[in-house]
Design a protein around this motif. Structure first.
Motif, PDB file in Angstrom:
ATOM      1  N   PRO A 107       1.152  -0.841   0.447  1.00  0.00           N
ATOM      2  CA  PRO A 107      -0.022   0.292   0.027  1.00  0.00           C
ATOM      3  C   PRO A 107       0.824   1.153   0.108  1.00  0.00           C
ATOM      4  O   PRO A 107       1.868   1.608   0.181  1.00  0.00           O
ATOM      5  N   VAL A 108      -0.010   2.567  -0.480  1.00  0.00           N
ATOM      6  CA  VAL A 108       0.933   3.543  -0.385  1.00  0.00           C
ATOM      7  C   VAL A 108       1.054   4.132   0.705  1.00  0.00           C
ATOM      8  O   VAL A 108       0.062   4.071   1.416  1.00  0.00           O
ATOM      9  N   PRO A 109       2.159   4.176   1.924  1.00  0.00           N
ATOM     10  CA  PRO A 109       2.435   4.653   2.981  1.00  0.00           C
ATOM     11  C   PRO A 109       1.544   6.352   2.928  1.00  0.00           C
ATOM     12  O   PRO A 109       1.323   6.997   2.646  1.00  0.00           O
ATOM     13  N   GLN A 110       0.750   6.176   4.455  1.00  0.00           N
ATOM     14  CA  GLN A 110      -0.122   7.576   4.940  1.00  0.00           C
ATOM     15  C   GLN A 110       1.433   7.963   4.674  1.00  0.00           C
ATOM     16  O   GLN A 110       2.065   8.357   5.407  1.00  0.00           O
ATOM     17  N   GLY A 111       0.593   9.452   4.462  1.00  0.00           N
ATOM     18  CA  GLY A 111       1.241  11.048   4.360  1.00  0.00           C
ATOM     19  C   GLY A 111       2.715  10.794   3.322  1.00  0.00           C
ATOM     20  O   GLY A 111       3.681  12.029   2.687  1.00  0.00           O
ATOM     21  N   VAL A 112       2.032   9.816   2.054  1.00  0.00           N
ATOM     22  CA  VAL A 112       3.178   9.907   1.173  1.00  0.00           C
ATOM     23  C   VAL A 112       2.997  10.056  -0.596  1.00  0.00           C
ATOM     24  O   VAL A 112       1.633   9.018  -0.325  1.00  0.00           O
ATOM     25  N   SER A 113       3.145  11.128  -1.060  1.00  0.00           N
ATOM     26  CA  SER A 113       2.406  10.672  -2.559  1.00  0.00           C
ATOM     27  C   SER A 113       2.538   9.668  -3.147  1.00  0.00           C
ATOM     28  O   SER A 113       2.960   9.362  -3.177  1.00  0.00           O
ATOM     29  N   LEU A 114       1.741  10.055  -3.897  1.00  0.00           N
ATOM     30  CA  LEU A 114       1.531   8.570  -5.175  1.00  0.00           C
ATOM     31  C   LEU A 114       2.513   8.540  -5.759  1.00  0.00           C
ATOM     32  O   LEU A 114       3.566   6.913  -5.885  1.00  0.00           O
TER      33      LEU A 114
END
Length: 325
Positions: A107-114
């Motif tokens: 998953p894309v880590p929360q707080g990091v942009s795609l």
């Protein structure tokens, strides 16, 4: 779909954007619509014709990506269409779509942009598997990473510091050393003006460091061995300074040293899945907590792939270089 293709072995100019067939989706795979991919030094070697993709892997460059799930295979249960993800690839990131085994998706880590998430899978999986899973770096130990301003280096400094190690880093300019310091490196060594062996010995009271992560190879082999503490571990992940070297086994015997080497790309999907699982459990919380951050130097469009490769080969960058469809 569009992809960056290698028109023939050679310099950056052999990279061109062309229309190609969409990837086929297997039952255990996820199809990702690519938002971004990140350059790795291996891409430049593949472009030159000296680092072929594993059997069955995509012929296109790109060992990591971020994007949105467009379809899933019949045996995939975790991921759903529309999920924002990043992934560790065996190839194929320099394309608008890529199919990847579900076990290599994160998953894309929360707080990091795609977009920025594209620069995380390869460095996170490389550093975690080599420095922690295999070399067992632990809190209170000392760690040296060469090329501290590289994608691998900037990540290794942060995660080693987060895990409680004292961090040494080498780099080739004062600007790069200052950046390493900012990321948390305790001892920063300019390899162009200093002998890193002498500095390591000085800073450790003559003992040496416990773990070294090295991408130079032959040229640094004996220097690295001299820089290790008793029971020290050297992990080699590249051969930029040559692939063949002589070694004095007596030094290994006297200090009980371990020398290891491995790449990610040729590991089995099952082995990669184990690493990815560990990274999600241990590394992702550090990123979500803001303790480890992606370092992105510059982004290019697919049409500028040649310029991106020139920048990587100049080593004038700090952190990751991204490519966008």
């Amino acid at each position: 779909m569009k992809a960056v293709v290698i028109t023939g072995p050679g310099g950056p100019e052999v990279l061109q954007v062309k229309e190609v067939e969409d990837p086929e989706l297997r039952d255990d795979e996820v199809l990702i619509k690519v938002a971004a991919t990140a350059l790795n030094r291996a891409d430049t070697f593949q472009r030159k014709g000296v680092y072929p993709p594993p059997k069955g892997a995509s012929e296109y460059l790109g060992l990591e990506c971020s994007g949105t799930v467009e379809a899933v295979g019949e045996r995939v249960s975790r991921w759903k269409v529309g999920d924002q993800v990043c992934a560790l690839l065996s190839g194929g990131g320099y394309a608008e779509k890529v199919a990847v085994p579900a076990g290599q998706v994160l998953p894309v880590p929360q707080g990091v942009s795609l977009k920025d998430a594209a620069g995380l899978p390869e460095v996170a999986c490389t550093v975690w598997s080599t420095v922690f899973m295999m070399s067992r770096l632990s809190a209170g130990e000392t760690f040296l990473v060469h090329g501290g301003s590289s994608g691998i280096g900037t990540f290794a400094i942060q995660i080693a510091k987060y895990q409680g190690a004292k961090v040494f880093a080498t780099a080739g300019s004062e600007e790069k050393l200052a950046f390493c310091k900012k990321l948390g490196a305790d001892v920063c060594i300019n390899y162009k003006t200093e002998d890193f062996v002498e500095r390591v010995k000085k800073e450790t009271g003559g003992k040496g460091v416990d773990v070294i992560l090295d991408h130079i190879g032959a040229r640094y082999l004996m220097k690295n061995i001299e820089s290790l503490n008793v029971d020290g571990r050297l992990f080699v992940i590249g051969t930029m300074g040559g692939a063949e070297a002589n070694i004095d086994l007596r030094v290994l015997l006297a200090k009980r040293l371990t020398v290891q080497s491995a790449g990610l790309r040729y590991r089995s999907p099952e082995n990669k899945a184990v690493i990815v699982n560990q990274v999600e459990k241990v590394v992702w919380p550090a990123i979500v907590g803001g303790k480890v951050k992606p370092v992105v130097h510059k982004s290019f469009q697919f049409s500028e792939a040649a310029e991106a490769h020139k920048l990587m080969e100049s080593s004038d960058h700090i952190g990751k270089i991204l490519l966008l469809p």
